[in-house]
Design a protein around this motif. Structure first.
Motif, PDB file in Angstrom:
ATOM      1  N   UNK A 186       0.931  -1.215  -0.058  1.00 32.40           N
ATOM      2  CA  UNK A 186      -0.016   0.217   0.005  1.00 32.40           C
ATOM      3  C   UNK A 186       0.933   1.021   0.035  1.00 32.40           C
ATOM      4  N   UNK A 187       1.100   1.826  -1.138  1.00 34.75           N
ATOM      5  CA  UNK A 187       1.867   2.870  -1.521  1.00 34.75           C
ATOM      6  C   UNK A 187       0.957   4.050  -1.565  1.00 34.75           C
ATOM      7  N   UNK A 188       1.656   5.452  -1.381  1.00 39.42           N
ATOM      8  CA  UNK A 188       0.876   6.708  -1.563  1.00 39.42           C
ATOM      9  C   UNK A 188       0.243   6.758  -2.647  1.00 39.42           C
ATOM     10  N   UNK A 189       0.574   6.272  -3.879  1.00 39.83           N
ATOM     11  CA  UNK A 189      -0.300   6.199  -4.898  1.00 39.83           C
ATOM     12  C   UNK A 189      -0.923   5.208  -5.643  1.00 39.83           C
ATOM     13  N   UNK A 190      -1.165   4.172  -4.422  1.00 42.15           N
ATOM     14  CA  UNK A 190      -1.820   2.913  -4.792  1.00 42.15           C
ATOM     15  C   UNK A 190      -1.647   1.739  -4.274  1.00 42.15           C
ATOM     16  N   UNK A 191      -2.441   0.626  -4.264  1.00 40.94           N
ATOM     17  CA  UNK A 191      -1.986  -0.554  -3.984  1.00 40.94           C
ATOM     18  C   UNK A 191      -1.513  -1.500  -4.993  1.00 40.94           C
ATOM     19  N   UNK A 192      -0.281  -2.031  -4.921  1.00 36.67           N
ATOM     20  CA  UNK A 192       0.593  -2.526  -5.931  1.00 36.67           C
ATOM     21  C   UNK A 192       0.974  -3.855  -5.460  1.00 36.67           C
ATOM     22  N   UNK A 193       1.298  -4.853  -6.357  1.00 34.67           N
ATOM     23  CA  UNK A 193       2.135  -5.994  -5.980  1.00 34.67           C
ATOM     24  C   UNK A 193       3.669  -5.637  -5.567  1.00 34.67           C
ATOM     25  N   UNK A 194       4.443  -6.240  -4.932  1.00 40.60           N
ATOM     26  CA  UNK A 194       5.780  -6.020  -4.836  1.00 40.60           C
ATOM     27  C   UNK A 194       6.709  -5.526  -6.073  1.00 40.60           C
ATOM     28  N   UNK A 195       6.476  -6.288  -7.074  1.00 40.31           N
ATOM     29  CA  UNK A 195       7.131  -6.315  -8.336  1.00 40.31           C
ATOM     30  C   UNK A 195       6.684  -5.004  -9.003  1.00 40.31           C
ATOM     31  N   UNK A 196       5.500  -4.453  -8.951  1.00 44.64           N
ATOM     32  CA  UNK A 196       5.305  -3.104  -9.326  1.00 44.64           C
ATOM     33  C   UNK A 196       5.833  -1.823  -8.597  1.00 44.64           C
ATOM     34  N   UNK A 197       5.762  -2.352  -7.106  1.00 39.22           N
ATOM     35  CA  UNK A 197       6.236  -1.372  -6.244  1.00 39.22           C
ATOM     36  C   UNK A 197       7.941  -1.156  -6.412  1.00 39.22           C
ATOM     37  N   UNK A 198       8.510  -2.433  -6.577  1.00 43.08           N
ATOM     38  CA  UNK A 198       9.875  -2.090  -6.996  1.00 43.08           C
ATOM     39  C   UNK A 198      10.228  -1.727  -8.499  1.00 43.08           C
ATOM     40  N   UNK A 199       9.513  -1.749  -9.288  1.00 44.83           N
ATOM     41  CA  UNK A 199       9.497  -1.022 -10.701  1.00 44.83           C
ATOM     42  C   UNK A 199       9.330   0.627 -10.425  1.00 44.83           C
ATOM     43  N   UNK A 200       8.282   0.910  -9.584  1.00 44.48           N
ATOM     44  CA  UNK A 200       8.019   2.417  -9.300  1.00 44.48           C
ATOM     45  C   UNK A 200       9.264   2.911  -8.523  1.00 44.48           C
ATOM     46  N   UNK A 201       9.856   2.259  -7.526  1.00 43.63           N
ATOM     47  CA  UNK A 201      10.768   2.837  -6.674  1.00 43.63           C
ATOM     48  C   UNK A 201      12.279   2.970  -7.592  1.00 43.63           C
ATOM     49  N   UNK A 202      12.440   2.007  -8.419  1.00 45.84           N
ATOM     50  CA  UNK A 202      13.535   2.026  -9.404  1.00 45.84           C
ATOM     51  C   UNK A 202      13.404   3.344 -10.061  1.00 45.84           C
ATOM     52  N   UNK A 203      12.171   3.643 -10.564  1.00 48.75           N
ATOM     53  CA  UNK A 203      12.189   5.014 -11.210  1.00 48.75           C
ATOM     54  C   UNK A 203      12.416   6.260 -10.443  1.00 48.75           C
ATOM     55  N   UNK A 204      11.799   6.220  -9.091  1.00 48.29           N
ATOM     56  CA  UNK A 204      11.824   7.457  -8.292  1.00 48.29           C
ATOM     57  C   UNK A 204      13.356   7.412  -8.104  1.00 48.29           C
ATOM     58  N   UNK A 205      14.313   6.222  -7.675  1.00 50.35           N
ATOM     59  CA  UNK A 205      15.706   6.471  -7.557  1.00 50.35           C
ATOM     60  C   UNK A 205      16.337   6.850  -8.903  1.00 50.35           C
ATOM     61  N   UNK A 206      15.806   6.565  -9.747  1.00 49.84           N
ATOM     62  CA  UNK A 206      16.550   6.866 -11.106  1.00 49.84           C
ATOM     63  C   UNK A 206      16.641   8.175 -11.326  1.00 49.84           C
ATOM     64  N   UNK A 207      15.491   8.990 -11.165  1.00 46.93           N
ATOM     65  CA  UNK A 207      15.148  10.195 -11.172  1.00 46.93           C
ATOM     66  C   UNK A 207      15.851  10.972 -10.129  1.00 46.93           C
TER      67      UNK A 207
END
Length: 190
Positions: free
Chosen positions: A103-124
């Motif tokens: 349960x992330x601030x922008x939605x409920x995701x699988x761990x795999x999807x959350x990992x992808x989202x955090x990869x984008x945040x850290x890359x940026x």
């Protein structure tokens, strides 16, 4: 995600890149501005420490918003980062993290999807830091190339502002370098 591969190696790559950049920050850099108007380098470093903590909280069923947006009062940022990084690495080592419900601030995701989202945040945010300390040559274009389609898919071009905390998309050439395309999509001037 754009494919069915395990997203953890790309997050580890983003964590490695972020750690490298944190390790290169000189004390004289701390008051330098970043591409984020509300953050100088010191504040961005505090946010990166928070992001590492939020990644772990999100991937273990916790609430990432339990941590402040910016971790303050840290005298040794590289050590604080590495401590949180060690915890994230341990979490990522468990294959169950891929199916964990997050349960992330922008939605409920699988761990795999959350990992992808955090990869984008850290890359940026790695780009933000590299730009501020004049180390963009240290950036891994593979990360930006990987994250760009994901960011375009999940971050709408419009609307921006309010609950979508990004500025308008900045126009860049279709053949612009990967980081220029990635950060421009997120409202930053490459």
């Amino acid at each position: 995600m754009t494919n069915m591969t395990d997203p953890r190696p790309m997050l580890v790559r983003a964590l490695d890149q972020t750690q490298h950049l944190i390790d290169t920050v000189d004390p004289a850099d701390l008051d330098r501005p970043t591409p984020l108007p509300e953050y100088d380098v010191r504040t961005l470093l505090g946010h990166l420490i928070t992001v590492a903590g939020r990644i772990n909280l999100g991937l273990t069923g916790g609430n990432p918003l339990d941590l402040p947006t910016v971790t303050t009062g840290v005298d040794d940022v590289p050590t604080a980062w590495k401590e949180r990084r060690t915890t994230v690495d341990a979490t990522l080592a468990d294959d169950a993290v891929l199916t964990q419900i997050c349960k992330l601030p922008w939605g409920t995701l699988s761990g795999a999807a959350a990992i992808a989202a955090y990869t984008g945040e850290l890359t940026t945010h790695s780009w933000d830091l590299a730009k501020a300390i004049n180390r963009t040559d240290d950036l891994d274009d593979t990360l930006a190339t990987h994250c760009l389609p994901l960011v375009r898919q999940f971050l709408p071009a419009e609307p921006r502002g309010g609950h979508v905390p990004f500025g308008p998309v900045v126009a860049v050439a279709d053949d612009a370098p990967p980081y220029a395309q990635l950060v421009a999509w997120q409202g930053r001037q490459p």
